[in-house]
Write a protein that holds these residues in place. Structure first.
Motif, mmCIF file in Angstrom:
data_model
loop_
_atom_site.group_PDB
_atom_site.id
_atom_site.type_symbol
_atom_site.label_atom_id
_atom_site.label_comp_id
_atom_site.label_asym_id
_atom_site.label_seq_id
_atom_site.Cartn_x
_atom_site.Cartn_y
_atom_site.Cartn_z
ATOM 1 N N PRO A 19 0.792 -1.240 0.000
ATOM 2 C CA PRO A 19 0.000 0.000 0.000
ATOM 3 C C PRO A 19 0.820 1.285 0.000
ATOM 4 O O PRO A 19 0.303 2.347 -0.319
ATOM 5 C CB PRO A 19 -0.838 -0.118 1.285
ATOM 6 N N THR A 20 2.101 1.212 0.371
ATOM 7 C CA THR A 20 2.925 2.426 0.399
ATOM 8 C C THR A 20 3.940 2.461 -0.748
ATOM 9 O O THR A 20 4.855 3.289 -0.735
ATOM 10 C CB THR A 20 3.675 2.530 1.737
ATOM 11 N N ALA A 21 3.777 1.589 -1.726
ATOM 12 C CA ALA A 21 4.751 1.513 -2.822
ATOM 13 C C ALA A 21 4.674 2.743 -3.718
ATOM 14 O O ALA A 21 3.632 3.398 -3.830
ATOM 15 C CB ALA A 21 4.510 0.256 -3.650
ATOM 16 N N ASN A 22 5.797 3.055 -4.366
ATOM 17 C CA ASN A 22 5.787 4.054 -5.425
ATOM 18 C C ASN A 22 5.111 3.475 -6.671
ATOM 19 O O ASN A 22 4.915 2.259 -6.776
ATOM 20 C CB ASN A 22 7.209 4.493 -5.757
ATOM 21 N N VAL A 23 4.794 4.351 -7.610
ATOM 22 C CA VAL A 23 4.088 3.941 -8.829
ATOM 23 C C VAL A 23 5.037 4.015 -10.015
ATOM 24 O O VAL A 23 5.643 5.063 -10.272
ATOM 25 C CB VAL A 23 2.873 4.856 -9.094
ATOM 26 N N GLY A 24 5.167 2.917 -10.728
ATOM 27 C CA GLY A 24 5.961 2.897 -11.950
ATOM 28 C C GLY A 24 5.078 2.501 -13.120
ATOM 29 O O GLY A 24 4.133 1.727 -12.960
ATOM 30 N N ALA A 25 5.351 3.047 -14.289
ATOM 31 C CA ALA A 25 4.571 2.721 -15.482
ATOM 32 C C ALA A 25 5.505 2.390 -16.635
ATOM 33 O O ALA A 25 6.527 3.060 -16.833
ATOM 34 C CB ALA A 25 3.648 3.881 -15.870
ATOM 35 N N ALA A 26 5.158 1.338 -17.366
ATOM 36 C CA ALA A 26 5.954 0.958 -18.533
ATOM 37 C C ALA A 26 5.735 1.968 -19.648
ATOM 38 O O ALA A 26 4.603 2.379 -19.929
ATOM 39 C CB ALA A 26 5.561 -0.441 -18.996
ATOM 40 N N THR A 27 6.818 2.379 -20.301
ATOM 41 C CA THR A 27 6.717 3.298 -21.441
ATOM 42 C C THR A 27 6.753 2.500 -22.746
ATOM 43 O O THR A 27 7.069 1.318 -22.764
ATOM 44 C CB THR A 27 7.875 4.312 -21.422
ATOM 45 N N GLY A 28 6.421 3.211 -23.837
ATOM 46 C CA GLY A 28 6.434 2.565 -25.144
ATOM 47 C C GLY A 28 5.119 1.938 -25.538
ATOM 48 O O GLY A 28 5.005 1.378 -26.635
ATOM 49 N N HIS A 29 4.104 2.030 -24.670
ATOM 50 C CA HIS A 29 2.792 1.448 -24.976
ATOM 51 C C HIS A 29 1.771 2.566 -25.214
ATOM 52 O O HIS A 29 1.410 2.846 -26.348
ATOM 53 C CB HIS A 29 2.348 0.531 -23.837
ATOM 54 N N ARG A 30 1.314 3.183 -24.123
ATOM 55 C CA ARG A 30 0.389 4.304 -24.287
ATOM 56 C C ARG A 30 1.136 5.622 -24.450
ATOM 57 O O ARG A 30 0.598 6.579 -24.985
ATOM 58 C CB ARG A 30 -0.556 4.385 -23.085
#
Length: 239
Positions: A19-30
């Motif tokens: 619940p306290t994790a940072n947020v990462g997002a994969a690039t190259g898709h959206r």
């Protein structure tokens, strides 16, 4: 980010676990991300985005940099493609707000986040994409002198490659063929028997005859020529 997911159930489960994790997002898709790692991104934003900067989602990073979100380009990750600028594309990832940096500073949105846009993330402006594209190496003065002399083999190779590109029908891998031709001819440019300008011009005309767009063809030619010039070969070693 090979374990990334767009499945709401999976993401919800992860949040329950961390619940306290940072947020990462994969690039190259959206989206891809223009990563500006300088304290004042204003001059760069003004140069490439002008007064339209607000149409691209952007975030302030925890280290004081700026992330600008643009439509996927199909390119991979590049570091220092301009001073203070990296690119996050295919097989990359970025940290998103409201994550917290090791400095304890929080990532924050500078305008609307990309998921709130009514349409897809806008494509990057032409000037920025041109800066991102690998630039063809310029011939040295000595090579320019040699390239100005007629070399029958090199001229024949140039005609052969251009004729093949011009004759390719749609949906036949034209862009890949153009990249291979630019690489092969770039090797002859690197050997000093052809000039960058003559090859670029001839390949652009051939690509136009095959139906490729000018912008797409120009990017492919620049990339292929740059790679070919790094592996020069003599006309006798050419296939």
């Amino acid at each position: 980010m090979h374990g990334a997911s767009a499945d709401p159930a999976v993401v919800a489960r992860w949040w329950r676990w961390w619940p306290t994790a940072n947020v990462g997002a994969a690039t190259g898709h959206r989206f891809d991300v223009w990563d500006i790692d300088v304290p004042d991104a204003g001059p760069l934003l003004g140069k490439f985005l002008g007064g339209t900067a607000g149409i691209w989602p952007a975030a302030r990073t925890g280290s004081g940099g700026t992330h600008v979100f643009v439509a996927p380009t199909g390119r991979g990750n590049r570091t220092k493609f301009m001073p203070g600028c990296d690119w996050r594309g295919t097989a990359g990832y970025v940290v998103l707000p409201p994550s917290v940096h090791m400095s304890r500073e929080q990532y924050t949105w500078l305008n609307e986040p990309f998921w709130s846009l009514p349409t897809l993330v806008p494509p990057g402006p032409v000037g920025l994409l041109e800066a991102l594209a690998p630039q063809a190496l310029r011939a040295t003065p000595a090579r320019e002198w040699h390239a100005n002399r007629t070399d029958p083999y090199a001229e024949a190779a140039l005609r052969r490659e251009c004729d093949a590109i011009a004759a390719m029908p749609p949906d036949s891998g034209r862009n890949n063929a153009l990249n291979r031709a630019a690489f092969s001819l770039g090797q002859l440019v690197g050997a000093g028997v052809l000039s960058v300008d003559s090859v670029s011009t001839a390949l652009l005309h051939a690509a136009a005859r095959s139906g490729l767009s000018e912008n797409e063809a120009a990017r492919t030619i620049r990339s292929g020529l740059a790679a070919g010039q790094r592996s020069p070969r003599s006309r006798r070693g050419a296939a």
